[in-house]
Design an enzyme around this catalytic site. Sequence first.
Site, PDB file in Angstrom:
ATOM      1  N   LEU D  91      52.140  39.478  37.393  1.00  0.00           N
ATOM      2  CA  LEU D  91      51.073  38.472  37.449  1.00  0.00           C
ATOM      3  C   LEU D  91      50.253  38.648  38.737  1.00  0.00           C
ATOM      4  O   LEU D  91      50.521  37.989  39.744  1.00  0.00           O
ATOM      5  CB  LEU D  91      51.719  37.079  37.393  1.00  0.00           C
ATOM      6  CG  LEU D  91      50.885  35.938  36.832  1.00  0.00           C
ATOM      7  CD1 LEU D  91      51.739  34.697  36.665  1.00  0.00           C
ATOM      8  CD2 LEU D  91      49.647  35.657  37.616  1.00  0.00           C
ATOM      9  N   GLU D  93      46.162  39.748  39.490  1.00  0.00           N
ATOM     10  CA  GLU D  93      44.896  40.269  38.981  1.00  0.00           C
ATOM     11  C   GLU D  93      44.262  41.302  39.897  1.00  0.00           C
ATOM     12  O   GLU D  93      43.666  42.277  39.424  1.00  0.00           O
ATOM     13  CB  GLU D  93      43.931  39.110  38.718  1.00  0.00           C
ATOM     14  CG  GLU D  93      44.266  38.265  37.488  1.00  0.00           C
ATOM     15  CD  GLU D  93      45.388  37.262  37.724  1.00  0.00           C
ATOM     16  OE1 GLU D  93      45.824  37.121  38.889  1.00  0.00           O
ATOM     17  OE2 GLU D  93      45.840  36.632  36.757  1.00  0.00           O
ATOM     18  N   HIS D 162      39.712  27.611  32.822  1.00  0.00           N
ATOM     19  CA  HIS D 162      39.825  28.393  31.593  1.00  0.00           C
ATOM     20  C   HIS D 162      38.497  28.467  30.847  1.00  0.00           C
ATOM     21  O   HIS D 162      38.467  28.869  29.694  1.00  0.00           O
ATOM     22  CB  HIS D 162      40.889  27.786  30.680  1.00  0.00           C
ATOM     23  CG  HIS D 162      42.292  27.982  31.168  1.00  0.00           C
ATOM     24  ND1 HIS D 162      42.788  27.341  32.277  1.00  0.00           N
ATOM     25  CD2 HIS D 162      43.305  28.770  30.721  1.00  0.00           C
ATOM     26  CE1 HIS D 162      44.050  27.698  32.464  1.00  0.00           C
ATOM     27  NE2 HIS D 162      44.393  28.566  31.550  1.00  0.00           N
TER      28      HIS D 162
END
Lengths: 368, 368, 359, 359
Positions: D91, D93, D162
């Site tokens: 995890l 980015e 999101h």
Amino acid sequence: MFDDLDQAPGKLGFIDARGKSVRTLPDDIDVAWLQKSYQHMVRIRQLDKKAVALQRTGQMHTYPSCLGQEAIGTGIGMAMQNEDVLVPYYRDQATQAIRGVRLEQILQVWGGDERGNLFEGVAARDFPNSVPIGTQMSHAAGIAAAMKSRGIRQAVVANCGDGATSRGDVYEALNLVGVWQLPMVAVVNNNQWAISVPRSLQTATRTLAEKALAVGIEGVQVDGNDVVAVYQAVRSALARARCGKGGTLIEAVSYRLSDHTTADDATRYREASEVNKAWDFDPVKRLQTYMHDLGQWTPAQEQALLVAVKQEVDAAVTAYLKTPPQAADDFMAYVFANMTPPLLAQREHLLARLERDNAAQGGKHHDS
Amino acid sequence: MFDDLDQAPGKLGFIDARGKSVRTLPDDIDVAWLQKSYQHMVRIRQLDKKAVALQRTGQMHTYPSCLGQEAIGTGIGMAMQNEDVLVPYYRDQATQAIRGVRLEQILQVWGGDERGNLFEGVAARDFPNSVPIGTQMSHAAGIAAAMKSRGIRQAVVANCGDGATSRGDVYEALNLVGVWQLPMVAVVNNNQWAISVPRSLQTATRTLAEKALAVGIEGVQVDGNDVVAVYQAVRSALARARCGKGGTLIEAVSYRLSDHTTADDATRYREASEVNKAWDFDPVKRLQTYMHDLGQWTPAQEQALLVAVKQEVDAAVTAYLKTPPQAADDFMAYVFANMTPPLLAQREHLLARLERDNAAQGGKHHDS
Amino acid sequence: MTVESATRSVSRPGKKPSDSKATKDAEATKRDNVHVVTMVEAVNLALRRALNDDPDVVVLGEDIGINGGVFRATLGLRETFGYKRVIDTPLAEALIAGISVGMASQGMRPVAEIQFMGFINSTVEQMLSHAGRLRNRTRGRLSCPMVLRAPFGGGIHAPEHHSESTEAMFAHMPGLRVVIPSSPTRAYGLLLSAIQDPDPVVFLEPKRIYRMVRQQITDDGQGLPLDTCFTLRQGKDLTLVSWGAMIHETLLAAKELEQQGVDAEVIDVATISPLDMDTIRRSVEKTGRCVVIQEAPRSFGVGSEISARIAEEALLYLRAPVQRVTGYDTPMPYPQNESLYMPSTRDIVEAARVTLDNA
Amino acid sequence: MTVESATRSVSRPGKKPSDSKATKDAEATKRDNVHVVTMVEAVNLALRRALNDDPDVVVLGEDIGINGGVFRATLGLRETFGYKRVIDTPLAEALIAGISVGMASQGMRPVAEIQFMGFINSTVEQMLSHAGRLRNRTRGRLSCPMVLRAPFGGGIHAPEHHSESTEAMFAHMPGLRVVIPSSPTRAYGLLLSAIQDPDPVVFLEPKRIYRMVRQQITDDGQGLPLDTCFTLRQGKDLTLVSWGAMIHETLLAAKELEQQGVDAEVIDVATISPLDMDTIRRSVEKTGRCVVIQEAPRSFGVGSEISARIAEEALLYLRAPVQRVTGYDTPMPYPQNESLYMPSTRDIVEAARVTLDNA
Ligand SMILES: Cc1ncc(C[n+]2csc(CCOP(=O)(O)OP(=O)(O)O)c2C)c(N)n1
Ligand SMILES: Cc1ncc(C[n+]2csc(CCOP(=O)(O)OP(=O)(O)O)c2C)c(N)n1
Ligand SMILES: [Mg+2]
Ligand SMILES: [Mg+2]
């Protein structure tokens, strides 16, 4: 299952999966403490259950349950002092509730209402939960630095998941805790999964606690399903932190018994047998057994608790569902302390649009 | 001085600061090897000296000298195989030169000419040095992943400074090396300073090598002023990496004898006495002493080397100064494989501008 | 703000008073808290003033302590205010931004330095996802009064990544202010206001002109208004709009145009976001012609927003299309060809002529 | 590209064929490599095709393996191509982008997924400082043929972070392409071209319309051209320019305008950067009126560049100021008030009317 849920040497535990005490409980833990912790855990489990049900019936958006990890949130909450600051992530409902965040506020956040973050009282300076994984850890370090610089002898608790330990910013923050000796306790909820990615694919280390070695702080692994162990580790780490002895990384080993969120379907990537096995380590059940075996928890008490908790959660749900809508321009009003001229103009635009849509549709604000 | 430059238990070393052998040299190290390494170190020191002089006389922009750290670059260069890939940072002139990067190319880069990065031969797939601290480590991990995925049994060497170990992306990359068992060797040039920030303000750990513990790879601390130690550590780490046994983090303890770059003035933040003391650990001098004591390095040889090196470096300087200018539109021509329509239009604009300015000024392209 | 408050300016761009005079001025006026300073010295003065006046202010970053910052913007602050308020951080920009958010949330006023704007990129997550949102997310319960300072722009022959102008990236982030001074006076006044502001400010300092001119500043703790353009020069024929270091070339161009009989108005945007379009629009309504000058790559820059807004809001007043004088859509070249990238005074004059030749 | 290649489209936006029919279609045509798919399935198809045809292609990201991605864009790829080519990463980015640069530099073609665009921010440093520069920095010696995919945009009632639309940030970065499909056909064709492209591409997938329509696609490995707009509808009265999910509302608006007797041209920009202004300018030269529709915050967005360019390059053709229909300069509200932020069909129609009422 990748990380052992059993208690083992090097992993702090007091009450094992069968509800047996394997180590003398800390002095400050009495029956009242155990009952209170149990109540918190049962309450938050009930809240989770309701929240998921609300989502299934279209009355809630995506919700991340903390099912199976209630002992972590509760142990932390029981260990913190009022003046400490909490920097939570999204599975810290239990800690938040203990710090006085109202249950309906938790529902509001996941129901899509920013006002759920209007914490009061003890939680007034706490952070809302962090959605971008890992990013909260440096906020916590900054808060700890502010405490230190102001000579406030309190500490920060900051939480994240096992997956978060792969993020560089988590390392950066913990490294700062080490080099600046910051009063910060980081708790990793190692629930063994980051959505579909098992802990073993995040890192090659045997434990997550040993990551403390790279930043020069204390590292402790605890049984995250044992609320006493979590409490004890956090409490003593906080005590050290408050008196200037630096930070601690606590790995609380647990298991995510639920889907990642209501938007997830964990059967796609893990075996039912694994989940079933993890249920044997249920933090709630073991505490109940332990208190029961002590003669301090009767079926009547359990019954009364369930009724009380149901009432409290139902009331929260009602309050949540009855929350009056926000003012339409609320999402503009708090971007800056004072609305800027461009935002004022955009508010005019918004209100005109709503009026237009109301006129056209008689109430419904606008479709897309 | 914060990290001890002395050799000590737990820190790999063969030839100590006085030029004495404290441990049997590896089998593959013979006099020729020593002499070659020595030549590389002397050559790069001469290059550094010239580059700084060029900067002082306005013929070079900011230049980062590797003075005092020549053993690191040389040890790495001697240990790498041709098919390995180098991902350097800006103090790896020695390694680059050994891999066939021409000295004038090194000067070109710092003289402000991208063509200095047109490496050929062995270095053709190597990265140019990375300016944004730490960012190169994940490139290296990606290259190692590519090697692994293609079944190529080679490895990547990636370097950074002590300050870089505070960057989260360095941790992220090393963590990946651990969990994917990537064929990558990370060498930290611990020259004790990140510009004005001493190593002790970067992290609380006793060594940088122990950061390997947090990512599940091997960690080794070596005397970075001992070219044999650096070579040996890198060579065996590469051997492990190439046969699938995973990565290594090597901390090479050294000292930045120069200013950070020509734009820096280190007297602002560190004592002359500290630098003077560090000169006692000079990697070049000790190797010379060692070879001399072995009877394998005469004043005549030294003299001849100095002459040869001076010639080579002078030739590089000449080549550098004589580099014909780039085409004016070169900085547009390589942004994409093929110039996009907007860039083609902008090239028109550029060329018209230059023509205008040439017409106005008779040659000088344009002022601002 | 329609006229520069800095009537106290003692030197004009391009004319640097002799050092000895400057030193004399500085000494003569120190008693009255009057200083004759370059822009980077003005930044230093503002930081010093803020540290002095508000115990919640801390300054943090890489090499800002004993070294005084690589551009010396924090020179001497460590000595005066100690290492607890002038803090060297580890080498981690995301961390610097992140702890600033945390500190600010508790009522401190962190002023963080990113050594060069080319190294600001790892702060984007914190700035976009948190700094600009903390107040809104908590409906005002927590806020984020932090300043993120960075020297920016090219033209100093620095290595790669030391010459970036990525202000547009931050301008597009809701909840942030982006402020750019272009003179010592404005550096002092705007930085003080940025520090006092209750919300996060990205404060970008055009390093090419850090030492280009000196101005006389009274160190009185008075800020200059944010969210407003500064009209540096009134004119009726044409509006030149710019910010940062390019203000220098823009003013030179205005002078050159003057010699050609053209009376140019010069606007320093100063606060890039939120944008004070009123000042710009009013000017263009008066002049009917506009050139926007930016150093950043041409496409999707701050100049695009300004050009779009002018055409959208003052179309009927426009007597010629807005011209943009910008960098190219390329990375900044390594120093040897840097000047090919940079917009020049002549480019501005030429663009002005194009708008003027347009009947 | 002036007319959509996708004449093979079998369904119109807003009309979802019944599932049973779709299944039948899909089965009937599988032999001929013809599929009737949603946009997210088209992405899957393109990834599958690329993995199949080019051994250098790898797909990587969080939860993209056994889970098939949180939107199922990588569904089944792990089963077919194995864990060495369909790779679950830790995890992180920044790491995902960084290793993609490294892999690409050695001739592989990594296609990385960022789970939501709200989590793309920590890739900015790698994308801006390295991905977009590796070729230029090495004068062509190394290159960076990577794709960074991310679902983007709001309207699905997701939690904070999101629903972001930060395409402008990447559009401003030299050396990157930014490509946004708005139909299954274009998702398939543009993603294939992005993967085959020798340079880095940020490929943003409007998740709100991931499953809105189905189209029939021949899985023949044929890419669609990058760097070009797609004219989805010809019209003479007015030009509507948009990209991504807002194309849906834009087409609805065009229909509504048709009922009002207005003939709107609809342009899907598709490749945001580099921008194909030719198509847009030609259209506006024809229609004299233009509305640009973007979901992102209003200021400093992609729409600003388009609006500016139109006014700069086609001023004399403009019969009314360009209108921009956009989101507000705020963070995307939490789901309950998300719709207040989102531009609507009605907003587009109204803006169109404003340009039309302008004589
Ligand atoms: C920076 C970032 N990347 C990706 C995501 C999407 N995401 C949400 S939760 C999650 C997994 C987190 O795993 P872990 O840290 O173990 O916490 P858990 O959910 O298991 O408690 C991911 C990838 C995110 N929210 N933030
Ligand atoms: C990401 C980033 N931040 C800041 C800088 C500015 N800077 C250049 S070198 C340097 C110090 C690096 O120290 P270290 O990693 O120890 O390497 P050294 O220069 O000592 O070899 C700094 C802060 C940079 N180049 N990149
Ligand atoms: Mg987890
Ligand atoms: Mg160093």
